[in-house]
Design an enzyme around this catalytic site. Sequence first.
Site, mmCIF file in Angstrom:
data_model
loop_
_atom_site.group_PDB
_atom_site.id
_atom_site.type_symbol
_atom_site.label_atom_id
_atom_site.label_comp_id
_atom_site.label_asym_id
_atom_site.label_seq_id
_atom_site.Cartn_x
_atom_site.Cartn_y
_atom_site.Cartn_z
ATOM 1 N N HIS A 109 34.786 45.211 47.240
ATOM 2 C CA HIS A 109 35.299 45.050 45.877
ATOM 3 C C HIS A 109 34.826 43.699 45.346
ATOM 4 O O HIS A 109 35.369 42.660 45.720
ATOM 5 C CB HIS A 109 36.836 45.144 45.927
ATOM 6 C CG HIS A 109 37.486 45.462 44.610
ATOM 7 N ND1 HIS A 109 38.597 46.264 44.508
ATOM 8 C CD2 HIS A 109 37.180 45.059 43.356
ATOM 9 C CE1 HIS A 109 38.955 46.336 43.217
ATOM 10 N NE2 HIS A 109 38.109 45.606 42.509
ATOM 11 N N VAL A 110 33.830 43.767 44.504
ATOM 12 C CA VAL A 110 33.165 42.541 44.031
ATOM 13 C C VAL A 110 34.149 41.645 43.271
ATOM 14 O O VAL A 110 35.058 42.135 42.595
ATOM 15 C CB VAL A 110 31.929 42.895 43.161
ATOM 16 C CG1 VAL A 110 32.329 43.554 41.843
ATOM 17 C CG2 VAL A 110 31.055 41.677 42.918
ATOM 18 N N HIS A 111 33.993 40.327 43.414
ATOM 19 C CA HIS A 111 34.880 39.379 42.738
ATOM 20 C C HIS A 111 34.161 38.049 42.584
ATOM 21 O O HIS A 111 33.323 37.700 43.397
ATOM 22 C CB HIS A 111 36.183 39.198 43.524
ATOM 23 C CG HIS A 111 35.988 38.863 44.975
ATOM 24 N ND1 HIS A 111 35.586 39.806 45.906
ATOM 25 C CD2 HIS A 111 36.110 37.712 45.659
ATOM 26 C CE1 HIS A 111 35.480 39.231 47.095
ATOM 27 N NE2 HIS A 111 35.796 37.948 46.972
ATOM 28 N N LEU A 112 34.528 37.334 41.519
ATOM 29 C CA LEU A 112 33.935 36.019 41.242
ATOM 30 C C LEU A 112 34.956 34.939 41.573
ATOM 31 O O LEU A 112 36.132 35.071 41.244
ATOM 32 C CB LEU A 112 33.557 35.907 39.760
ATOM 33 C CG LEU A 112 32.608 36.975 39.209
ATOM 34 C CD1 LEU A 112 32.392 36.747 37.705
ATOM 35 C CD2 LEU A 112 31.270 36.942 39.933
#
Length: 152
Positions: A109-112
């Site tokens: 789950h991509v996150h910055l």
Amino acid sequence: MEYIESTNKEDRCIFCIAQANQDSAENLIAHRGERAYVILNRYPYTSGHLMVVPFEHKAGLEELDPVTRAEMMELTTRCMTVLRKVYNPQAFNMGANIGEVAGAGVKGHVHLHIVPRWRGDTNFMSTLGTSRVLPELLEDTYQRIKNGFQKP
Ligand SMILES: [Zn+2]
């Protein structure tokens, strides 16, 4: 292998679990947008270490639609505005670890990450994701950041 089939991978994703719960100092979500949200890192590098996460469970930015990506960048910018008001940092690190080899803690789950920085703290890249002793309780940080998002 029935138990594997009955286990939904997304149920175990900390970002999917957080967004399914009510926003509080428990799930650490400080602000929700239309397609993405802002959450405190439970193991922050510095006080105010935030993450911008899309509601959709996707591993890479290229799997998201352009509107979601654009909102993530807007939320990242708002995070910096709020952090400047609340903590008055001298600088920021902003970025992402995409994929296990790059050091992603939650690789599905991509996150910055948005990390406020002050002169004298240690290197961001080498210690991201490790627990550190902080001068402020996470619940207090949560309230300050949440209030920061509620004020224009
Ligand atoms: Zn997820």
